[in-house]
Design a protein around this motif. Structure first.
Motif, PDB file in Angstrom:
ATOM      1  N   ASP A 211      15.864  11.832   7.413  1.00 33.94           N
ATOM      2  CA  ASP A 211      15.045  12.335   6.118  1.00 33.94           C
ATOM      3  C   ASP A 211      13.270  11.172   6.203  1.00 33.94           C
ATOM      4  N   VAL A 212      13.811   9.918   5.720  1.00 40.21           N
ATOM      5  CA  VAL A 212      13.191   9.113   4.927  1.00 40.21           C
ATOM      6  C   VAL A 212      11.452   8.711   6.326  1.00 40.21           C
ATOM      7  N   PHE A 213      12.246   8.880   7.426  1.00 39.33           N
ATOM      8  CA  PHE A 213      10.460   8.791   8.331  1.00 39.33           C
ATOM      9  C   PHE A 213      10.009  10.242   8.381  1.00 39.33           C
ATOM     10  N   TYR A 217       6.938  10.659   0.962  1.00 43.50           N
ATOM     11  CA  TYR A 217       6.391  10.523  -0.351  1.00 43.50           C
ATOM     12  C   TYR A 217       6.854   8.708  -0.662  1.00 43.50           C
ATOM     13  N   HIS A 218       7.691   8.613   0.077  1.00 43.34           N
ATOM     14  CA  HIS A 218       8.118   7.024  -0.272  1.00 43.34           C
ATOM     15  C   HIS A 218       7.062   6.009   0.476  1.00 43.34           C
ATOM     16  N   LEU A 219       5.960   6.471   1.395  1.00 43.36           N
ATOM     17  CA  LEU A 219       4.692   5.871   1.470  1.00 43.36           C
ATOM     18  C   LEU A 219       3.770   4.419   0.530  1.00 43.36           C
ATOM     19  N   VAL A 222       8.018   2.493  -0.935  1.00 50.43           N
ATOM     20  CA  VAL A 222       7.964   1.460  -0.182  1.00 50.43           C
ATOM     21  C   VAL A 222       6.933   0.371   1.132  1.00 50.43           C
ATOM     22  N   HIS A 223       5.673   1.189   1.515  1.00 46.33           N
ATOM     23  CA  HIS A 223       5.298   1.078   2.320  1.00 46.33           C
ATOM     24  C   HIS A 223       4.125   0.327   2.062  1.00 46.33           C
ATOM     25  N   ARG A 224       3.370   0.235   0.328  1.00 46.41           N
ATOM     26  CA  ARG A 224       2.388  -0.070  -0.011  1.00 46.41           C
ATOM     27  C   ARG A 224       1.217  -1.578   0.796  1.00 46.41           C
ATOM     28  N   GLU A 346      10.991  -2.487   5.424  1.00 43.80           N
ATOM     29  CA  GLU A 346      10.511  -1.977   4.913  1.00 43.80           C
ATOM     30  C   GLU A 346      11.644  -0.910   4.480  1.00 43.80           C
ATOM     31  N   ASP A 347      11.930   0.111   5.520  1.00 47.27           N
ATOM     32  CA  ASP A 347      12.750   1.255   5.462  1.00 47.27           C
ATOM     33  C   ASP A 347      14.147   0.902   5.631  1.00 47.27           C
ATOM     34  N   ILE A 348      14.571  -0.194   5.981  1.00 49.14           N
ATOM     35  CA  ILE A 348      16.388  -0.142   5.997  1.00 49.14           C
ATOM     36  C   ILE A 348      16.487  -0.527   4.937  1.00 49.14           C
TER      37      ILE A 348
END
Ligand code: FES
Ligand SMILES: [Fe+2]
Length: 406
Positions: A211-213, A217-219, A222-224, A346-348
């Motif tokens: 899902d996250v990959f 939406y999360h970029l 979470v990955h600012r 960052e995702d984990i």
């Protein structure tokens, strides 16, 4: 109205699960996310193993690592130990990794072999699974080597990816993945070479990782500071026909590098059209494999369950053959490996935190941001349809109870 499960009634029951899965079968703008129980309960995982891992085409990464005759990997699909191996005739095959004598595992890890020899009593098999060598079996009455070849399963390749399927009745790979080849035709996926492949464990459900990959939406959250600045708003999801979803998005520079390391970019893959060379295509081959095809590189993730709340993820990164032959390739590739490692790091924590929330008996299904979570919604729709249609204990109980309650 606040939707809150009644704790006194015990854990969520299958009738509620069937109703909640129905809510996922809709366009992204109307659909609900998969029910949290699907990310946390062992009973659901057992149903998934029956419905998906022992029935569907399961992605096992790029087929470029099975290049020469005898190249093999021992792996597990749906709890079944398998050998995937390239034959002398160039055909990729899958066999049960269980000796036909007394069941020993035949191969371990990955490598290359001329024949498959059992480490226990030395029965030997050809690369196509035929039994050829059996010491001290002359006195076994009616024993014919031809009856004791390795148990074969289906293996197939599509666009540079390898798959296995434990079920003979499942439609062929090309039927299952419909117009996959057409949508991905701009990228020379077949000609890429895997240069790094490794596995790691994440304490989240296997679907959460995929899902996250697949969502944009999360970029920014979470990955600012790492990759968000590279990615523009994605295009509308591609018209996928078959068991996959795909969405292309333009990038400033390459998606394969951190935003502050763009000066290390490699050239675009040869033959890549203009539009395709200025972005990344994110594709999810249902159920378990996903990849990002960038202008210069391809990175692939396979996610397989360990239990309902943890998974093993295998990452592969590939580059065009000619680039891998450059004298400074390793130094250049390091920046790409670093970008993948940084994004995963960052995702984990976010995934493991999400899992703790999903484990709550008060977790209930939410809604999607339709454009930014298009692939996730497409997967949820496919998953729900397959789970409700499957003939397993969970869906039988679910259907009966939901019929009774309506
Ligand atoms: S178990 Fe393989 S030869 Fe005996
Ligand atoms: Fe991410």
């Amino acid at each position: 109205m606040l939707h809150r499960p009644d704790l006194a009634a015990g854990p969520p029951k299958s009738y509620a699960l069937a109703k909640d899965l129905q809510n996922c079968i809709a366009p992204a703008a109307e659909a609900f996310c998969l029910p949290p129980q699907c990310y946390a309960e062992e009973a659901v995982l057992q149903a998934e193993i029956e419905t998906f891992f022992r029935r569907k085409w399961i992605g096992i990464g790029h087929s470029g690592r099975f290049k020469a005759a005898g190249d093999y990997e021992a792996l597990e699909v749906g709890g079944v130990p398998l050998i995937v191996i390239r034959g002398k005739d160039g055909v990729l095959r899958a066999f049960a990794n269980s000796c036909r004598h007394r069941g020993a595992r035949l191969l371990d890890g990955e490598g290359n072999c001329r024949n498959i020899r059992c480490p226990f009593h030395s029965w030997g098999y050809k690369l196509d699974g035929r039994l050829i060598g059996v010491p001290h079996m002359e006195d076994a009455a009616g024993f014919d080597k031809a009856d004791y070849g390795l148990t074969a399963f289906r293996a197939a390749e599509l666009g540079g990816f390898a798959f296995v399927c434990l079920n003979d009745a499942t439609p062929s790979l090309s039927e299952e993945f419909g117009n996959f080849a057409k949508i991905h035709s701009p990228w020379p996926l077949n000609n890429l070479v895997p240069t790094r492949r490794h596995s790691f464990e994440v304490r989240c459900n296997w679907k959460s990782f995929l899902d996250v990959f697949n969502e944009y939406y999360h970029l920014p959250y979470v990955h600012r500071d790492s990759i968000d600045g590279v990615y523009n708003r994605p295009e509308v999801a591609s018209p996928a026909r078959g068991a996959y979803a795909s969405q292309f998005g333009a990038t400033d520079g390459t998606g394969g590098l951190l935003e502050h390391q763009q000066d290390h970019a490699l050239p675009a893959m040869s033959g890549l059209e203009d539009a395709a060379s200025k972005g990344v295509r994110y594709t999810w081959l249902f159920p378990n494999m996903t990849f990002a095809a960038a202008s210069d590189s391809l990175w692939i993730y396979e996610a397989n369950p360990i239990d309902a709340r943890s998974c093993r993820v295998t990452q592969t990164i590939c580059f065009p053959q000619e680039v891998t032959e450059w004298p400074d390739f390793e130094a250049r590739a390091k920046h790409y490996y670093h970008r993948l490692d940084a994004a995963i790091a960052e995702d984990i924590p976010v995934l493991e935190n999400q899992q703790r929330g999903l484990n709550s008996p008060f977790a209930v299904q939410g809604r999607f941001s339709p454009h930014l979570e298009a692939n996730v919604a497409a997967f949820a729709k496919w998953y729900a349809g397959e789970m409700l249609a499957a003939d397993h204990a969970l869906s039988n109980a679910a259907t009966m109870a939901s019929g009774a309650s309506s």
